[in-house]
Design a protein around this motif. Sequence first.
Motif, PDB file in Angstrom:
ATOM      1  N   ASP A   1       1.624  34.952  34.552  1.00 53.33           N
ATOM      2  CA  ASP A   1       0.954  35.577  33.998  1.00 53.33           C
ATOM      3  C   ASP A   1       1.728  36.755  34.019  1.00 53.33           C
TER       4      ASP A   1
ATOM      5  N   GLU B   1       4.091  36.991  22.565  1.00 52.86           N
ATOM      6  CA  GLU B   1       3.918  36.584  21.919  1.00 52.86           C
ATOM      7  C   GLU B   1       4.206  35.392  22.311  1.00 52.86           C
ATOM      8  N   VAL B   2       5.070  35.084  21.426  1.00 51.12           N
ATOM      9  CA  VAL B   2       5.796  33.515  22.560  1.00 51.12           C
ATOM     10  C   VAL B   2       5.728  33.201  23.752  1.00 51.12           C
TER      11      VAL B   2
ATOM     12  N   ARG C   1       4.847  35.336  26.490  1.00 52.67           N
ATOM     13  CA  ARG C   1       2.880  35.441  27.223  1.00 52.67           C
ATOM     14  C   ARG C   1       3.136  33.980  27.431  1.00 52.67           C
ATOM     15  N   GLU C   2       3.096  33.254  25.992  1.00 52.52           N
ATOM     16  CA  GLU C   2       2.101  31.881  25.883  1.00 52.52           C
ATOM     17  C   GLU C   2       2.702  31.155  27.166  1.00 52.52           C
TER      18      GLU C   2
ATOM     19  N   HIS D   1       2.118  31.539  30.431  1.00 51.17           N
ATOM     20  CA  HIS D   1       0.938  31.540  31.008  1.00 51.17           C
ATOM     21  C   HIS D   1       1.339  29.259  30.767  1.00 51.17           C
TER      22      HIS D   1
END
Lengths: 373, 266
Positions: free
Chosen positions: B143, B131-132, B134-135, B138
Amino acid sequence: MADTGQKAAVAPRQDERVRKAGLVTQLMRRPELGALAGLVLVATFFFITADRSMFSLAGAMTILEPAAQLGILAIAASLLMIGGEFDLSIGSMVAFSGLIFGVALVNLGLPLWGAIIVTLIGAGLIGAINGQIVIRTRLPSFIVTLAFLFILRGLTLVGLKWATGGSTQLRGIHDVVADSALAGMFSGDALGGLFTWLAEHDLIDKFDNGVPKVSGVPVSIIWFVIVALLATWVLLRTRIGNWIFAAGGDPNAARNSGVPVDRVKTGLFVLTACAAALIAIITVLDAGSTDARRGFQKEFEAIIASVIGGCLLTGGYGSAIGAFFGAIIFGFVSIGLTYTHFDSDWFQVFLGAMLLLAVLFNNFIRRKVTGER
Amino acid sequence: MADTKNHQAAPIIEVRDIVKHYGSVIALSGVSMHVSKGEVLCLLGDNGAGKSTLIKTLSGVVRPTSGDFRVDGEPVNFASPRDALDAGIATVYQDLAMIPLMSITRNFFMGREPVKGFPPFRHIDFEHCHEVTREEMHKIGIDIRDPHQAVGTLSGGERQCVAIARAVYFGAKVLILDEPTSALGVAQTSMVLKYIHQVQQKGLGVIFITHNVRHAYAVGDRFTILNRGKTLGTFAKSEIAMDELQNLMAGGKELEVLSHELGGTV
Ligand SMILES: Nc1ncnc2c1ncn2[C@@H]1O[C@H](COP(=O)(O)OP(=O)(O)O)[C@@H](O)[C@H]1O
Ligand SMILES: [Mg+2]
């Protein structure tokens, strides 16, 4: 800012360039895929050519026991190989650990638990020395451990003669080891109760008097499964596992990112040495004696099983469960040929061919994974 | 603290007379510099000037032969990059320190893996990690298609962005970037420069190494120029114009001559 206060609405949005990673791609990413395919292939081959008795419970045990003994070494060797190093001394280490264990029991009269601890510590220390030499001199581990292959084998011979007054075999271990729960952990069969129960309920073959034909699972197989599961979990799920991949993938990059590369590598050398000690303990207790040829050429077999299991010789890639399958393939081929009408000397040809195939396949997969051309 | 940006603020990192010898090669022969909270220090200099060597001593990769190195006023002696990371100094190395065979997530958290559970069942919290990753990716404008993807399959620019995002995420006090824009296209470069500005706003110190004077001038507060292992000088933005900086960086006179010969096109 290491905590995430803002778990923003960054849902895993789809990029239009994503070719949805299909099942095939995902499978291809698993280093052990080749070994699994190889196992299916080999099993099919023997299913067609071999005597039915090979696929009985008793047949399975005859294949799995040597596979387990090799497999424990191969799993440790594969972790080390993923960490970017080799240990060619593990075969000799089995013999040398056997010497320590035998001398501790017979000559020093230590209790079993004491002898086991002394053996593991002795082997671990030599593993640590191996590791420290490799790390400090930056010599290839291939050469350093090749030296120890001879040193340890020679020391075992000398030590055995010294301990026995001239013989290269040290006997009398059964006389000093009493049956105990601890002895049962390292020798004989496990799950005897289960097998008796299964026989009572006609789920497995039994003799006329009701005793099951296979009285239990050799403990080495239990160790094999436990070691494989543990190693896989450590490698894929823990910090140390990530460090092992990193240390083997690029030690400099790993070090610069804060990975304690030297500690990881030393730990892996200690691990392979202790795996050798475990095999020494199991096989010596089983045979009741130890000799200088114990573990002969096991280093090569372990490396071959690791490579069949998907480890790259260059480090940084591979799996423990792959080595598990690799060792079973090894057991299948080495024992299986005696169940067929083929000359069992085909074994080495078979093995070499498997190795070559595995290396070619791994190389292909590596390119797929890294996108390198 | 916008008004205490310069010399008055207590430096987070300060080095004096750092010397580094590699055998007979003298890579640094007495370099001094400092960086404070909320400040971008640009380190400029020609190839082989010793920029990478200097930041490697700051990030614990190499140990200086001699010299004074302080973090928050306290003398430090880093034995490994881990010590520097623990002190809040994160670095984007020129060679990126990425491992091609490992996944983006594994690379992102390499050496700093968050764990959960009690020992001996302690393990990496991969859900959180993905999650981190990806975030953070981003945020830097990329992406990622799949955090399991091996870093080796990324383009050079994407790889550089992973390295930058990682350092920004873990850099608590100081962020060091060694030529971070060298493999980037125009859009990504301006993204990185914007990023440097953001990090500065958060109150971190930034050491930004670049060849490109325009990039330096766009985000830098002060400029330290290295030449052949020595500090040639440090200038606040108000003290120096861009073309002067350009001249100093390339060793001064030669470039002026060259620029004359080429009719002022350099
Ligand atoms: N590991 C090393 N061994 C020997 N010399 C080195 C080493 N690293 C750097 N140098 C030398 O130190 C000098 C400075 O290099 P570096 O710091 O990489 O320069 P820059 O990053 O400014 O281009 C160069 O002359 C280089 O050859
Ligand atoms: Mg450089």
